[in-house]
Every structure is written in C-alpha cells, then in structure tokens.
Design an enzyme around this catalytic site. Structure first.
Site, PDB file in Angstrom:
ATOM      1  N   ASP A  30     -31.496  75.570 -23.524  1.00 59.06           N
ATOM      2  CA  ASP A  30     -30.658  76.673 -23.998  1.00 59.06           C
ATOM      3  C   ASP A  30     -31.227  77.202 -25.314  1.00 59.06           C
ATOM      4  O   ASP A  30     -31.628  76.431 -26.195  1.00 59.06           O
ATOM      5  CB  ASP A  30     -29.219  76.171 -24.185  1.00 59.06           C
ATOM      6  CG  ASP A  30     -28.222  77.302 -24.327  1.00 59.06           C
ATOM      7  OD1 ASP A  30     -27.361  77.447 -23.444  1.00 59.06           O
ATOM      8  OD2 ASP A  30     -28.295  78.036 -25.345  1.00 59.06           O
ATOM      9  N   HIS A 100     -24.615  78.886 -13.899  1.00 59.55           N
ATOM     10  CA  HIS A 100     -25.443  77.835 -14.481  1.00 59.55           C
ATOM     11  C   HIS A 100     -24.575  76.660 -14.904  1.00 59.55           C
ATOM     12  O   HIS A 100     -23.408  76.834 -15.266  1.00 59.55           O
ATOM     13  CB  HIS A 100     -26.248  78.359 -15.673  1.00 59.55           C
ATOM     14  CG  HIS A 100     -25.425  79.118 -16.669  1.00 59.55           C
ATOM     15  ND1 HIS A 100     -25.037  80.420 -16.451  1.00 59.55           N
ATOM     16  CD2 HIS A 100     -24.913  78.770 -17.864  1.00 59.55           C
ATOM     17  CE1 HIS A 100     -24.320  80.846 -17.476  1.00 59.55           C
ATOM     18  NE2 HIS A 100     -24.217  79.854 -18.354  1.00 59.55           N
TER      19      HIS A 100
HETATM   20  P1  DGP Z   1     -22.604  80.848 -20.889  1.00 57.44           P
HETATM   21  O1  DGP Z   1     -21.910  81.183 -22.162  1.00 57.44           O
HETATM   22  O2  DGP Z   1     -21.972  79.692 -20.153  1.00 57.44           O
HETATM   23  O3  DGP Z   1     -22.813  82.048 -20.003  1.00 57.44           O
HETATM   24  O4  DGP Z   1     -24.029  80.315 -21.327  1.00 57.44           O
HETATM   25  C1  DGP Z   1     -25.146  81.140 -21.486  1.00 57.44           C
HETATM   26  C2  DGP Z   1     -26.130  80.372 -22.292  1.00 57.44           C
HETATM   27  O5  DGP Z   1     -27.398  80.970 -22.116  1.00 57.44           O
HETATM   28  C3  DGP Z   1     -25.866  80.356 -23.787  1.00 57.44           C
HETATM   29  O6  DGP Z   1     -25.593  79.027 -24.210  1.00 57.44           O
HETATM   30  C4  DGP Z   1     -27.143  80.874 -24.428  1.00 57.44           C
HETATM   31  C5  DGP Z   1     -28.138  80.829 -23.285  1.00 57.44           C
HETATM   32  N1  DGP Z   1     -29.093  81.915 -23.289  1.00 57.44           N
HETATM   33  C6  DGP Z   1     -28.823  83.243 -23.340  1.00 57.44           C
HETATM   34  N2  DGP Z   1     -29.956  83.972 -23.253  1.00 57.44           N
HETATM   35  C7  DGP Z   1     -30.964  83.056 -23.116  1.00 57.44           C
HETATM   36  C8  DGP Z   1     -32.383  83.183 -22.989  1.00 57.44           C
HETATM   37  O7  DGP Z   1     -32.966  84.274 -22.957  1.00 57.44           O
HETATM   38  N3  DGP Z   1     -33.090  82.019 -22.892  1.00 57.44           N
HETATM   39  C9  DGP Z   1     -32.482  80.791 -22.895  1.00 57.44           C
HETATM   40  N4  DGP Z   1     -33.279  79.718 -22.794  1.00 57.44           N
HETATM   41  N5  DGP Z   1     -31.155  80.640 -23.021  1.00 57.44           N
HETATM   42  C10 DGP Z   1     -30.410  81.762 -23.141  1.00 57.44           C
END
Ligand code: DGP
Length: 114
Positions: A30, A100
């Site tokens: 994340d 996810h």
């Molecule tokens: P949620 O809030 O459950 O939809 O979680 C989305 C998560 O995705 C949040 O913890 C941050 C992560 N995230 C958002 N954009 C990106 C990205 O471009 N790359 C990665 N690795 N994580 C991301």
C-alpha cells in the site's frame, strides 16, 4: 467496471512494489501504509466492490484470502498474527473501486477499529 489505478498496476502500466502473484491474484504494498506490513491483494479480474461479487466469484474471493494467508506464512508473521480487511463503499472507507483485501501486520492492531 471502470478502470482504476489498480488495473494499471496489474497491467504493469504504473509501478508498484509487487510482493506476491499467482494466476488470479496480485499483491503489492500500500502507498499509504497503516502498519509495518500493509499489502493489498487484488483480483486480476476486477470487481468494483464486494457488493458486485456474485456466487460465481466465490472461488476468486477465497483466493484473495488464501493468498494473504500464504504470504503471511511465507514472510514469517502468520503465527504472530495479522488482520485482513475489505472496505466497501462510503461508510466502509473504500477509495479505490477495484475490490481488494488489505493485509495489515507487524504491530498490535486495535479493535474495534473505529
Ligand atoms: P481503500 O480505502 O480500502 O479503497 O484502500 C485503497 C488503498 O489503496 C489505500 O490504502 C491507498 C492505496 N493506494 C491508492 N493508490 C495507490 C497506488 O497508486 N499505489 C499503491 N501501491 N497503493 C495505492
């Protein structure tokens, strides 16, 4: 469903720290970690939210959780413990609409989460 940032990661169009992969599931760190270990397990075949899962998706949903458990065992923190979370829609705090599973580990996690 519309494409998301996770679709771009799955297609390797944008970079991510990928830590686990099998035929159906990709997992990467994340961007905004909430624990020392914070990995997202995503189905390569996208569903927007848990609400969009149908009975035919049961195996795919199971593979996300099995992937998380396999990763936890492989990385050596399964016995110490971890948490898996699926956020759904606004009140669940979902921000990326490609289903996810969050895997959180590496510190004592509070409950209830608030
Ligand atoms: P949620 O809030 O459950 O939809 O979680 C989305 C998560 O995705 C949040 O913890 C941050 C992560 N995230 C958002 N954009 C990106 C990205 O471009 N790359 C990665 N690795 N994580 C991301």
């Amino acid at each position: 469903m519309n494409d998301t940032i996770f679709g771009k990661i799955i297609r390797r169009e944008i970079p991510a720290d990928i830590v686990y992969e099998n035929a159906d599931v990709l997992a990467f760190r994340d961007l905004n970690p909430q624990a020392p270990v914070h990995v997202l397990f995503v189905p390569k075949r996208p569903l927007a939210t848990l609400n969009d899962a149908a009975p035919g998706d049961a195996a795919l949903l199971g593979k996300l959780l099995l992937g998380a458990a396999e990763y936890a065992k492989r990385e050596g923190f399964a016995e110490q413990g971890y948490r898996t979370v699926i956020n759904c829609n606004e009140d669940g705090g979902q921000t990326v609409f490609h289903l996810h599973v969050h895997l959180l580990a590496g510190r004592r996690l509070h409950w209830p989460p608030g």
